[in-house]
Write an enzyme that holds these catalytic residues in place. Structure first.
Site, PDB file in Angstrom:
ATOM      1  N   TYR A  80       4.971 134.071  54.078  1.00  0.00           N
ATOM      2  CA  TYR A  80       4.956 132.851  54.739  1.00  0.00           C
ATOM      3  C   TYR A  80       4.260 133.063  56.246  1.00  0.00           C
ATOM      4  O   TYR A  80       3.699 132.346  56.739  1.00  0.00           O
ATOM      5  CB  TYR A  80       6.206 131.725  54.750  1.00  0.00           C
ATOM      6  CG  TYR A  80       6.574 131.198  55.063  1.00  0.00           C
ATOM      7  CD1 TYR A  80       6.107 129.359  54.846  1.00  0.00           C
ATOM      8  CD2 TYR A  80       6.587 130.264  56.713  1.00  0.00           C
ATOM      9  CE1 TYR A  80       5.521 128.766  54.442  1.00  0.00           C
ATOM     10  CE2 TYR A  80       6.187 129.228  57.222  1.00  0.00           C
ATOM     11  CZ  TYR A  80       6.372 128.156  55.866  1.00  0.00           C
ATOM     12  OH  TYR A  80       5.758 127.058  56.386  1.00  0.00           O
ATOM     13  N   PHE A 132     -20.635 112.641  60.164  1.00  0.00           N
ATOM     14  CA  PHE A 132     -20.387 113.198  58.424  1.00  0.00           C
ATOM     15  C   PHE A 132     -19.036 111.996  57.892  1.00  0.00           C
ATOM     16  O   PHE A 132     -18.439 111.679  58.845  1.00  0.00           O
ATOM     17  CB  PHE A 132     -19.679 114.854  58.368  1.00  0.00           C
ATOM     18  CG  PHE A 132     -20.166 114.807  57.193  1.00  0.00           C
ATOM     19  CD1 PHE A 132     -20.763 115.156  56.014  1.00  0.00           C
ATOM     20  CD2 PHE A 132     -18.450 115.030  56.379  1.00  0.00           C
ATOM     21  CE1 PHE A 132     -20.492 115.118  54.792  1.00  0.00           C
ATOM     22  CE2 PHE A 132     -18.612 115.863  54.668  1.00  0.00           C
ATOM     23  CZ  PHE A 132     -19.287 115.572  54.554  1.00  0.00           C
ATOM     24  N   THR A 133     -18.880 111.914  56.759  1.00  0.00           N
ATOM     25  CA  THR A 133     -17.819 111.222  56.015  1.00  0.00           C
ATOM     26  C   THR A 133     -16.621 111.005  56.918  1.00  0.00           C
ATOM     27  O   THR A 133     -15.668 110.040  57.753  1.00  0.00           O
ATOM     28  CB  THR A 133     -18.062 110.837  55.089  1.00  0.00           C
ATOM     29  OG1 THR A 133     -18.020 112.186  54.707  1.00  0.00           O
ATOM     30  CG2 THR A 133     -19.913 109.964  54.304  1.00  0.00           C
ATOM     31  N   ASP A 223     -19.331 121.958  65.050  1.00  0.00           N
ATOM     32  CA  ASP A 223     -18.941 121.609  63.189  1.00  0.00           C
ATOM     33  C   ASP A 223     -19.950 122.478  63.199  1.00  0.00           C
ATOM     34  O   ASP A 223     -21.032 122.677  61.921  1.00  0.00           O
ATOM     35  CB  ASP A 223     -18.883 120.629  62.790  1.00  0.00           C
ATOM     36  CG  ASP A 223     -19.022 120.209  61.143  1.00  0.00           C
ATOM     37  OD1 ASP A 223     -18.732 121.618  60.895  1.00  0.00           O
ATOM     38  OD2 ASP A 223     -18.523 119.150  60.358  1.00  0.00           O
ATOM     39  N   LYS A 266     -17.799 126.285  52.652  1.00  0.00           N
ATOM     40  CA  LYS A 266     -19.133 126.199  52.749  1.00  0.00           C
ATOM     41  C   LYS A 266     -19.095 127.593  53.754  1.00  0.00           C
ATOM     42  O   LYS A 266     -19.320 128.682  52.706  1.00  0.00           O
ATOM     43  CB  LYS A 266     -19.852 125.406  53.042  1.00  0.00           C
ATOM     44  CG  LYS A 266     -19.465 124.302  53.111  1.00  0.00           C
ATOM     45  CD  LYS A 266     -19.896 122.506  53.079  1.00  0.00           C
ATOM     46  CE  LYS A 266     -20.112 121.302  52.567  1.00  0.00           C
ATOM     47  NZ  LYS A 266     -20.777 121.682  51.884  1.00  0.00           N
ATOM     48  N   ARG A 389     -25.674 109.727  48.864  1.00  0.00           N
ATOM     49  CA  ARG A 389     -25.844 110.707  50.246  1.00  0.00           C
ATOM     50  C   ARG A 389     -25.909 108.877  50.306  1.00  0.00           C
ATOM     51  O   ARG A 389     -28.067 109.191  51.563  1.00  0.00           O
ATOM     52  CB  ARG A 389     -26.283 111.373  50.520  1.00  0.00           C
ATOM     53  CG  ARG A 389     -25.526 112.289  50.397  1.00  0.00           C
ATOM     54  CD  ARG A 389     -24.174 113.501  50.739  1.00  0.00           C
ATOM     55  NE  ARG A 389     -23.470 112.321  50.364  1.00  0.00           N
ATOM     56  CZ  ARG A 389     -21.813 112.783  50.631  1.00  0.00           C
ATOM     57  NH1 ARG A 389     -21.868 113.447  51.238  1.00  0.00           N
ATOM     58  NH2 ARG A 389     -20.799 111.698  50.766  1.00  0.00           N
ATOM     59  N   PHE A 455     -16.768 105.889  48.468  1.00  0.00           N
ATOM     60  CA  PHE A 455     -17.834 107.024  47.239  1.00  0.00           C
ATOM     61  C   PHE A 455     -17.364 107.576  46.489  1.00  0.00           C
ATOM     62  O   PHE A 455     -17.320 108.210  45.781  1.00  0.00           O
ATOM     63  CB  PHE A 455     -18.437 107.086  48.588  1.00  0.00           C
ATOM     64  CG  PHE A 455     -18.453 108.608  49.443  1.00  0.00           C
ATOM     65  CD1 PHE A 455     -18.191 108.307  50.581  1.00  0.00           C
ATOM     66  CD2 PHE A 455     -18.240 109.969  49.385  1.00  0.00           C
ATOM     67  CE1 PHE A 455     -17.087 108.672  51.423  1.00  0.00           C
ATOM     68  CE2 PHE A 455     -17.997 111.190  49.906  1.00  0.00           C
ATOM     69  CZ  PHE A 455     -17.404 110.720  51.043  1.00  0.00           C
TER      70      PHE A 455
HETATM   71  N1  F0G Z   1     -18.193 119.011  57.819  1.00  0.00           N
HETATM   72  C1  F0G Z   1     -19.364 119.491  57.662  1.00  0.00           C
HETATM   73  C2  F0G Z   1     -20.571 118.909  58.226  1.00  0.00           C
HETATM   74  C3  F0G Z   1     -19.484 118.989  55.959  1.00  0.00           C
HETATM   75  O1  F0G Z   1     -19.958 119.112  55.406  1.00  0.00           O
HETATM   76  C4  F0G Z   1     -18.151 119.030  55.238  1.00  0.00           C
HETATM   77  C5  F0G Z   1     -18.005 118.902  53.824  1.00  0.00           C
HETATM   78  C6  F0G Z   1     -17.132 118.738  56.383  1.00  0.00           C
HETATM   79  C7  F0G Z   1     -17.227 118.556  57.841  1.00  0.00           C
HETATM   80  C8  F0G Z   1     -15.958 118.990  55.205  1.00  0.00           C
HETATM   81  O2  F0G Z   1     -15.175 119.911  55.416  1.00  0.00           O
HETATM   82  O3  F0G Z   1     -14.895 119.748  52.479  1.00  0.00           O
HETATM   83  O4  F0G Z   1     -14.121 121.923  53.596  1.00  0.00           O
HETATM   84  O5  F0G Z   1     -13.243 119.479  54.111  1.00  0.00           O
HETATM   85  N2  F0G Z   1     -18.956 118.937  53.225  1.00  0.00           N
HETATM   86  C9  F0G Z   1     -18.825 119.064  52.030  1.00  0.00           C
HETATM   87  C10 F0G Z   1     -20.026 117.682  51.141  1.00  0.00           C
HETATM   88  C11 F0G Z   1     -17.452 117.611  51.657  1.00  0.00           C
HETATM   89  O6  F0G Z   1     -20.309 117.928  49.889  1.00  0.00           O
HETATM   90  O7  F0G Z   1     -21.293 118.102  51.796  1.00  0.00           O
HETATM   91  P1  F0G Z   1     -14.082 119.559  53.505  1.00  0.00           P
END
Ligand code: F0G
Length: 482
Positions: A80, A132-133, A223, A266, A389, A455
């Site tokens: 932990y 980003f979303t 990011d 990623k 998208r 979405f």
């Molecule tokens: N920033 C970017 C540029 C991303 O593409 C993503 C995730 C995140 C932040 C958030 O990261 O998913 O680890 O919480 N993109 C994924 C996609 C979901 O399918 O493009 P996460």
């Protein structure tokens, strides 16, 4: 360019790995695919993966791992607090970004949560190349808003601009003047830029933005979730980077930023995430949130196995053989689709192939979700699932009307080292058929519409019986069983 390998005669991308573990796939007959997408509310997020032939939803957590990553997972130190695994990962993160303090988090949006909670106050404005979303949602939940300061070419889908993710420096200066330094907690650069087609940002632009931020005493945040592909593009498209190693480019980018965060789903080809900073006061402010929302400071919600895999994944992200694979396969995919005259985003970016749905299905009303309709149709005719998208990924305007997205795209992600060129040829062939029969594709409307990030789990239905007609035409051309 010397270490980029191509088949000499045919210009095909050449894999610098071999496949040693495989997973069986299903390709359901078209009637079952129609049933599956209807049951999923015409939302590819809600499909079961066992009903999917090629899972091109995302590369997030779905890149193939290397033997070294899998091997490293076996030596994970499960404790932990104070696990040896954490210190191994911390060392690799520090080496990759050249920064002192590492805050672990369970994925990218968890980093965004911590960052927004620490830095964003009601009324604040965050300038960025493109939203980003999840980022936008976390900033909004803290009372802030986002202003996009991309160059005009960023949303010209057909272009020769090698760095469409670059920030427009004049717009940045203008925003600072209009909003006032005191209401800008940070400027954010997304490297590469997800929602405009995985388009990269140049090192020169990062340097220029950094200079402006420093002059005004504004923090610069990067990011780095999609930095793996961005680094490849810096190396092959930017003269400034030609003589630098990938590791050197990463360090040079990092030097310009005060805060870097990443999704290890990623970058690192595993699962997890983290924030890196040099400023101890900022680190101290953020670290107290980790035990509340993520887990103890030495795991931050990640499994130790995934942390070991991320540590090796970061090392591999500086290897041109590894990072060239995604963009070169995407470029090959783009060449095939262009040969069929299918409208796509150019130049091809990272992450996946991006189709211009506004042009592909321009006969569908914008309020009937062109990208979402196209992505459902692609699943029906191919068994491949992509991701919408476009407008569906936006939130409605305060008056309830649709906020029409500036780019209306379908993304077919190519997780690294997962798909073969023959699978790409298969999907390209189905897309060519669909393009010839595009007039059959109709719109969608919501039957269940969540208020936030609709979405992900929203459900839709076709606005007519177009899906049955599409299936009937497909059977006429291909027979019953495909
Ligand atoms: N920033 C970017 C540029 C991303 O593409 C993503 C995730 C995140 C932040 C958030 O990261 O998913 O680890 O919480 N993109 C994924 C996609 C979901 O399918 O493009 P996460």
């Amino acid at each position: 360019m010397s270490n980029i390998k191509f088949y000499k005669e045919s210009n095909l991308p050449l894999e610098m790995h071999k496949v040693r573990i495989v997973q069986k796939l299903n390709l359901l007959p078209i009637d079952q695919r129609l049933k599956a997408i209807s049951e999923a509310g015409n939302n590819t997020f809600l499909l079961r993966n066992s009903d999917v032939y090629l899972d091109m939803l995302t590369d997030s957590g779905t890149n193939a791992m290397s033997d070294r990553q899998l091997g490293a997972m076996m030596i994970a130190d499960d404790s932990y607090a104070g696990s040896a695994t954490f210190y191994r990962l911390e060392e690799k993160v520090q080496k990759f970004f050249g920064k002192k303090y590492f805050i672990p988090a369970h994925q990218g949006r968890a980093c965004e949560h911590i960052l927004a909670k620490t830095l964003v106050s009601p009324g604040d404005v965050v300038p960025m190349n493109y939203h980003f979303t999840t980022t936008k949602t976390h900033i909004s939940l803290c009372g802030g808003s986002v202003v996009e300061i991309f160059k005009d070419e960023a949303i010209e889908l057909v272009s020769n601009n090698p760095f469409k993710g670059d920030i427009d420096l004049n717009k940045l200066q203008q925003t600072i003047k209009e909003v006032g330094v005191e209401h800008i907690p940070f400027v954010r650069i997304e490297m590469g830029t997800n929602l405009i087609g995985g388009q990269p940002v140049s090192l020169q632009n990062v340097k220029d933005v950094s200079k402006i931020c420093k002059e005004h005493n504004i923090l610069l945040m990067i990011d780095a979730s999609l930095i793996t592909d961005n680094l490849y593009f810096n190396k092959v498209r930017e003269p400034l980077c030609q003589d630098m190693s990938i590791a050197e480019i990463a360090l040079e980018i990092s030097k310009c930023a005060d805060i870097i965060y990443f999704s290890a789903r990623k970058l690192g080809s595993a699962k997890g995430g983290g924030i890196v900073v040099d400023d101890v006061a900022l680190y101290d402010k953020m670290k107290v949130l980790v035990p509340i929302y993520e887990g103890f400071l030495t795991y931050g919600g990640m499994s130790t196995r995934e942390m070991e895999a991320t540590a090796i994944g970061l090392e591999e992200a500086t290897d041109m053989d590894m990072i060239s694979h995604g963009p070169e396969f995407i470029a090959e995919f783009a060449r095939l689709l262009t040969s069929y005259n299918i409208p796509i985003v150019t130049p091809p970016g990272g992450l996946g192939l991006h189709i211009n749905a506004r042009e592909f299905v321009g006969h569908i009303k914008e309020e009937e979700y062109q990208s979402a309709a196209l992505v459902a149709a692609i699943y029906i005719v191919s068994g491949a699932r992509g991701m919408e998208r476009g407008t569906l990924s936006e939130e409605r305007n305060p008056d309830g009307s649709e906020h029409i997205a500036s780019c209306e795209l379908v993304r077919l992600a190519l997780p690294r080292r997962v798909f073969t060129l023959s699978q790409i040829r298969y999907i390209a062939d189905r897309l060519a058929w669909l393009y010839d029969n595009r007039e059959l594709i109709g719109g969608l409307r919501f039957v269940e519409e969540p208020d936030v990030m609709r979405f992900f789990i929203g459900r839709l239905e076709p606005t007519s019986n177009w899906q049955e007609k599409l299936v009937a035409k497909f059977k006429e051309d291909f027979g019953e069983s495909l």
